[in-house]
Design a protein around this motif. Sequence first.
Motif, PDB file in Angstrom:
ATOM      1  N   GLY A 265       0.767  -1.286  -0.020  1.00 44.78           N
ATOM      2  CA  GLY A 265      -0.038   0.084  -0.054  1.00 44.78           C
ATOM      3  C   GLY A 265       0.842   1.299  -0.118  1.00 44.78           C
ATOM      4  O   GLY A 265       2.225   1.323   0.221  1.00 44.78           O
ATOM      5  N   GLU A 266       0.283   2.498  -0.185  1.00 43.86           N
ATOM      6  CA  GLU A 266       0.871   3.846  -0.411  1.00 43.86           C
ATOM      7  C   GLU A 266       0.466   4.402   1.091  1.00 43.86           C
ATOM      8  O   GLU A 266      -0.808   5.110   0.907  1.00 43.86           O
ATOM      9  CB  GLU A 266       0.594   4.296  -1.558  1.00 43.86           C
ATOM     10  N   PRO A 267       1.192   5.019   1.691  1.00 48.04           N
ATOM     11  CA  PRO A 267       0.861   5.854   2.911  1.00 48.04           C
ATOM     12  C   PRO A 267       0.745   7.427   2.295  1.00 48.04           C
ATOM     13  O   PRO A 267       1.200   7.622   1.329  1.00 48.04           O
ATOM     14  CB  PRO A 267       2.213   5.785   3.977  1.00 48.04           C
ATOM     15  N   ASP A 268      -0.229   8.070   3.269  1.00 50.43           N
ATOM     16  CA  ASP A 268      -0.344   9.409   2.793  1.00 50.43           C
ATOM     17  C   ASP A 268       0.432   9.948   4.208  1.00 50.43           C
ATOM     18  O   ASP A 268      -0.380  10.098   5.403  1.00 50.43           O
ATOM     19  CB  ASP A 268      -1.781   9.843   2.815  1.00 50.43           C
ATOM     20  N   HIS A 269       1.388  10.388   4.171  1.00 52.00           N
ATOM     21  CA  HIS A 269       2.480  10.971   5.277  1.00 52.00           C
ATOM     22  C   HIS A 269       1.916  12.127   5.821  1.00 52.00           C
ATOM     23  O   HIS A 269       1.884  13.143   5.077  1.00 52.00           O
ATOM     24  CB  HIS A 269       3.749  11.031   4.999  1.00 52.00           C
ATOM     25  N   ARG A 270       1.704  12.182   7.065  1.00 52.29           N
ATOM     26  CA  ARG A 270       1.202  13.652   7.722  1.00 52.29           C
ATOM     27  C   ARG A 270       1.776  14.069   9.058  1.00 52.29           C
ATOM     28  O   ARG A 270       1.608  14.696   9.785  1.00 52.29           O
ATOM     29  CB  ARG A 270      -0.303  13.587   8.017  1.00 52.29           C
ATOM     30  N   ASP A 271       2.965  13.234   9.162  1.00 51.86           N
ATOM     31  CA  ASP A 271       3.891  13.285  10.348  1.00 51.86           C
ATOM     32  C   ASP A 271       4.918  14.536  10.150  1.00 51.86           C
ATOM     33  O   ASP A 271       5.015  15.119   9.046  1.00 51.86           O
ATOM     34  CB  ASP A 271       4.512  12.205  10.664  1.00 51.86           C
ATOM     35  N   SER A 272       5.384  14.835  11.415  1.00 51.68           N
ATOM     36  CA  SER A 272       6.423  15.959  11.249  1.00 51.68           C
ATOM     37  C   SER A 272       7.773  15.181  11.497  1.00 51.68           C
ATOM     38  O   SER A 272       8.764  16.119  12.060  1.00 51.68           O
ATOM     39  CB  SER A 272       6.136  17.048  12.349  1.00 51.68           C
ATOM     40  N   MET A 273       8.136  13.997  11.395  1.00 51.34           N
ATOM     41  CA  MET A 273       9.286  13.370  11.853  1.00 51.34           C
ATOM     42  C   MET A 273      10.053  12.599  10.703  1.00 51.34           C
ATOM     43  O   MET A 273      11.438  12.854  10.643  1.00 51.34           O
ATOM     44  CB  MET A 273       9.127  12.200  12.795  1.00 51.34           C
TER      45      MET A 273
ATOM     46  N   SER B 262      -0.810   9.835  10.212  1.00 57.56           N
ATOM     47  CA  SER B 262      -0.884   9.444   8.979  1.00 57.56           C
ATOM     48  C   SER B 262      -2.136   8.545   8.404  1.00 57.56           C
ATOM     49  O   SER B 262      -2.761   7.872   9.158  1.00 57.56           O
ATOM     50  CB  SER B 262       0.481   8.917   8.310  1.00 57.56           C
ATOM     51  N   ARG B 263      -2.346   8.775   7.052  1.00 56.62           N
ATOM     52  CA  ARG B 263      -3.407   7.904   6.468  1.00 56.62           C
ATOM     53  C   ARG B 263      -3.060   7.207   5.317  1.00 56.62           C
ATOM     54  O   ARG B 263      -1.879   6.762   5.075  1.00 56.62           O
ATOM     55  CB  ARG B 263      -4.706   8.624   6.144  1.00 56.62           C
ATOM     56  N   SER B 264      -3.776   6.996   4.229  1.00 52.17           N
ATOM     57  CA  SER B 264      -3.442   6.142   3.286  1.00 52.17           C
ATOM     58  C   SER B 264      -3.979   6.583   1.667  1.00 52.17           C
ATOM     59  O   SER B 264      -5.334   7.408   1.735  1.00 52.17           O
ATOM     60  CB  SER B 264      -4.290   4.572   3.446  1.00 52.17           C
ATOM     61  N   ARG B 265      -3.155   6.380   0.710  1.00 51.02           N
ATOM     62  CA  ARG B 265      -3.664   6.787  -0.513  1.00 51.02           C
ATOM     63  C   ARG B 265      -4.030   5.603  -1.174  1.00 51.02           C
ATOM     64  O   ARG B 265      -4.642   5.590  -2.494  1.00 51.02           O
ATOM     65  CB  ARG B 265      -2.524   7.512  -1.371  1.00 51.02           C
ATOM     66  N   SER B 266      -4.149   4.367  -0.738  1.00 49.70           N
ATOM     67  CA  SER B 266      -4.438   3.259  -1.304  1.00 49.70           C
ATOM     68  C   SER B 266      -5.872   2.667  -0.311  1.00 49.70           C
ATOM     69  O   SER B 266      -5.854   2.800   0.716  1.00 49.70           O
ATOM     70  CB  SER B 266      -3.373   2.138  -1.524  1.00 49.70           C
ATOM     71  N   ALA B 267      -6.682   1.708  -1.035  1.00 48.17           N
ATOM     72  CA  ALA B 267      -7.467   1.163  -0.609  1.00 48.17           C
ATOM     73  C   ALA B 267      -7.142   0.302   0.708  1.00 48.17           C
ATOM     74  O   ALA B 267      -8.265   0.176   1.739  1.00 48.17           O
ATOM     75  CB  ALA B 267      -8.522   0.443  -1.404  1.00 48.17           C
ATOM     76  N   LYS B 268      -6.038  -0.288   0.714  1.00 46.27           N
ATOM     77  CA  LYS B 268      -5.457  -0.999   1.769  1.00 46.27           C
ATOM     78  C   LYS B 268      -4.211  -0.915   2.159  1.00 46.27           C
ATOM     79  O   LYS B 268      -3.355  -0.771   1.122  1.00 46.27           O
ATOM     80  CB  LYS B 268      -5.964  -2.583   1.465  1.00 46.27           C
TER      81      LYS B 268
END
Length: 332
Positions: free
Chosen positions: A296-304, A321-327
């Motif tokens: 899968g492909e993470p949607d990175h929203r961290d500051s690290m 963080s969240r996801s750019r893929s369905a799983k």
Amino acid sequence: MTVTNIAEGEAPSEQTGEFTTDLTVTDRHDAADGVVTLTLSAPDGQTLPAWKPGAHIDLLLDDGLVRQYSLCGDPRDTGHWRIGVLLDPASRGGSRLVHDRLHAGSTVRVRGPRNNFPLVDAGEYLFIAGGIGITPILAMADEAHRSGTEWSLLYLGRTAATMAFADDLVDRYGDRVRLWRDDEHGLFDIGAELAEPRENTLVYCCGPEPLLAAVEEHCGTWPAGSLRIERFTAKQIEPTEGALENFQVECRKSGVTVDVSGDTSILEALEDADVEIFSSCQEGICGTCEASVLEGEPDHRDSMLTDEQRAAGTVILTCVSRSRSAKLVLDL
């Protein structure tokens, strides 16, 4: 991490390999206005886990609070850990508890060490510290000095009284250390300091967000990978195009799959499903909840994470963080 002779009967977590135990405050010292240093030791003088410059530990405080503090002692001292704690006027309880309740003889539960800010090999180092951001830099400067690597430190503070460890740094390292006090000189011109990129030089910076933002901006013309930063607070991260509101997370080791909705974090969904995962800051700055991404492909929203880590997509901080893929498939 190899752990020896600590708290018989306890063991590192399978998730993180981190050690959790109770340590005793064997010394407390006022290092500056609003800053105390605590020296922590194991019962009966037992050996503490090894650490390297840039590492921090979690203090598991009363009322369920967990706070991270950089180790600022000598990594060669296997019997003691030292931290410096600033009393934050906007404290949510953590630094206030440390200042009010932890004294010589007190016991505190500790987890770690963990290192998201490692000192990597370089031809030269430029260390920039603002206020309490000096704490992770102390061991870095000592390590660079002992190894014979070229280095310099720019230490910025509001007043002399607020700058912990300043006199000791100058006494030990002389003109490698530059002290800048706002009340005497005004605000430092970080743009002029970083105007000329330096080859084979790594910049390590820790301090308040305005300083970090300025250093990031002015290192933009430096060679890629020149800047390493550790934050105390999260950056404002805007969702990226293609990020999904709803997705699934499969935990390969535990065999659990959870649905993550728009109003739920990955971490919350995992905790609700009783998947074992540590967490601490809930802001994407400490790395406690990091998990390896198998698919899968993470949607990175961290500051690290670094830009390179984000591009690789092999780890994710589950608290923000969240996801750019369905799983997403995680190694949990």
